[in-house]
Design a protein around this motif. Structure first.
Motif, PDB file in Angstrom:
ATOM      1  N   UNK A 101     -17.860  20.228   8.985  1.00 55.30           N
ATOM      2  CA  UNK A 101     -17.380  20.892   7.790  1.00 55.30           C
ATOM      3  C   UNK A 101     -15.881  21.094   7.950  1.00 55.30           C
ATOM      4  N   UNK A 102     -15.261  21.700   6.946  1.00 60.10           N
ATOM      5  CA  UNK A 102     -13.797  21.873   6.936  1.00 60.10           C
ATOM      6  C   UNK A 102     -13.098  20.537   7.192  1.00 60.10           C
ATOM      7  N   UNK A 103     -13.639  19.483   6.611  1.00 61.68           N
ATOM      8  CA  UNK A 103     -13.140  18.127   6.863  1.00 61.68           C
ATOM      9  C   UNK A 103     -11.891  17.866   6.029  1.00 61.68           C
ATOM     10  N   UNK A 104     -10.878  17.322   6.695  1.00 57.95           N
ATOM     11  CA  UNK A 104      -9.659  16.900   6.022  1.00 57.95           C
ATOM     12  C   UNK A 104      -9.315  15.478   6.436  1.00 57.95           C
ATOM     13  N   UNK A 105      -8.520  14.835   5.607  1.00 54.56           N
ATOM     14  CA  UNK A 105      -7.976  13.514   5.912  1.00 54.56           C
ATOM     15  C   UNK A 105      -6.495  13.566   5.570  1.00 54.56           C
ATOM     16  N   UNK A 106      -5.673  13.158   6.511  1.00 52.77           N
ATOM     17  CA  UNK A 106      -4.226  13.135   6.279  1.00 52.77           C
ATOM     18  C   UNK A 106      -3.732  11.708   6.425  1.00 52.77           C
ATOM     19  N   UNK A 107      -3.062  11.242   5.370  1.00 54.26           N
ATOM     20  CA  UNK A 107      -2.559   9.873   5.315  1.00 54.26           C
ATOM     21  C   UNK A 107      -1.035   9.900   5.317  1.00 54.26           C
ATOM     22  N   UNK A 108      -0.450   9.049   6.136  1.00 58.34           N
ATOM     23  CA  UNK A 108       0.996   8.904   6.209  1.00 58.34           C
ATOM     24  C   UNK A 108       1.334   7.429   6.031  1.00 58.34           C
ATOM     25  N   UNK A 109       2.263   7.141   5.138  1.00 56.17           N
ATOM     26  CA  UNK A 109       2.680   5.757   4.924  1.00 56.17           C
ATOM     27  C   UNK A 109       3.574   5.338   6.082  1.00 56.17           C
ATOM     28  N   UNK A 110       3.182   4.253   6.768  1.00 59.55           N
ATOM     29  CA  UNK A 110       3.999   3.709   7.853  1.00 59.55           C
ATOM     30  C   UNK A 110       4.925   2.619   7.336  1.00 59.55           C
ATOM     31  N   UNK A 111       4.438   1.841   6.377  1.00 63.00           N
ATOM     32  CA  UNK A 111       5.217   0.835   5.663  1.00 63.00           C
ATOM     33  C   UNK A 111       4.479   0.560   4.360  1.00 63.00           C
ATOM     34  N   UNK A 112       5.004  -0.278   3.508  1.00 66.96           N
ATOM     35  CA  UNK A 112       4.434  -0.481   2.169  1.00 66.96           C
ATOM     36  C   UNK A 112       2.944  -0.770   2.148  1.00 66.96           C
TER      37      UNK A 112
ATOM     38  N   UNK B 129       1.962   8.024  -3.295  1.00 63.11           N
ATOM     39  CA  UNK B 129       1.385   9.180  -3.980  1.00 63.11           C
ATOM     40  C   UNK B 129       0.034   9.574  -3.372  1.00 63.11           C
ATOM     41  N   UNK B 130      -0.685   8.594  -2.808  1.00 62.11           N
ATOM     42  CA  UNK B 130      -1.978   8.860  -2.186  1.00 62.11           C
ATOM     43  C   UNK B 130      -1.806   9.579  -0.841  1.00 62.11           C
TER      44      UNK B 130
END
Length: 186
Positions: free
Chosen positions: A68-79, A48-49
């Motif tokens: 500025x315009x800072x983003x963070x993208x998280x992708x689950x690779x495994x549990x 969910x995160x």
């Protein structure tokens, strides 16, 4: 005898370089804004995160200075592992600066404490999800030294009432909200 002296000199130079890097890293860290960092408030479900977050505010640091315009993208690779892409823009620039890294869960009981690495296995940093809303629309992230803090949202322009409640929550967690730099989002 000459080879032994050369080895000693090389070892001395390496030790001085490592010592210099250590002193530099210590001298460029931001000041402590919370000497009593709380434990994370609730567990984190990495699935969910995961996804895209917009930075609303941060305690300024050298590795994001001027972004500025800072983003963070998280992708689950495994549990227990995430891949991360952080990006942002400098004033007047059109190409986003990017940093890619990985995180592993450091606290299996809650999933709220992670170890982050953007520079390979030699350097890891702590990443604590101090609080988040139940539907994962916002998150407050810090680490145990109290030097770094980020306010994240799924919406780059949240309602002003939500932003105020996040600043109130930051203060309830023991941080000085006035030490935060507001991140401009396009």
């Amino acid at each position: 005898m000459k080879q032994s002296t050369a080895i000693k000199i090389a070892a001395g130079v390496a030790a001085a370089a490592i010592g210099g890097l250590f002193i530099y890293s210590r001298s460029t860290r931001p000041p402590v804004i919370n000497p009593k960092v709380p434990e994370p408030a609730k567990p984190v479900d990495l699935a969910r995160y995961a996804g895209k977050w917009f930075e609303l505010a941060r305690h300024e640091n050298r590795f994001q200075k001027g972004l500025d315009s800072v983003t963070a993208e998280y992708t689950v690779e495994r549990d227990d592992k995430l891949s991360i892409v952080n990006s942002g823009l400098r004033a007047g620039e059109t190409v986003r600066e990017e940093s890619e890294g990985h995180a592993i869960v450091a606290d299996d009981a809650t999933g709220a404490k992670l170890k982050l690495s953007f520079f390979g296995p030699l350097y890891t940093g702590d990443y604590w999800v101090l609080d988040h809303c139940d539907d994962y629309d916002w998150s407050i992230v810090g680490e145990p030294t109290g030097r770094y803090l980020w306010l994240l949202s799924r919406d780059p322009h949240p309602d002003p009432a939500l932003l105020q409640s996040l600043f109130d929550r930051v203060e309830a967690l023991g941080y000085d909200r006035w030490a935060l730099r507001i991140t401009q989002q396009d």
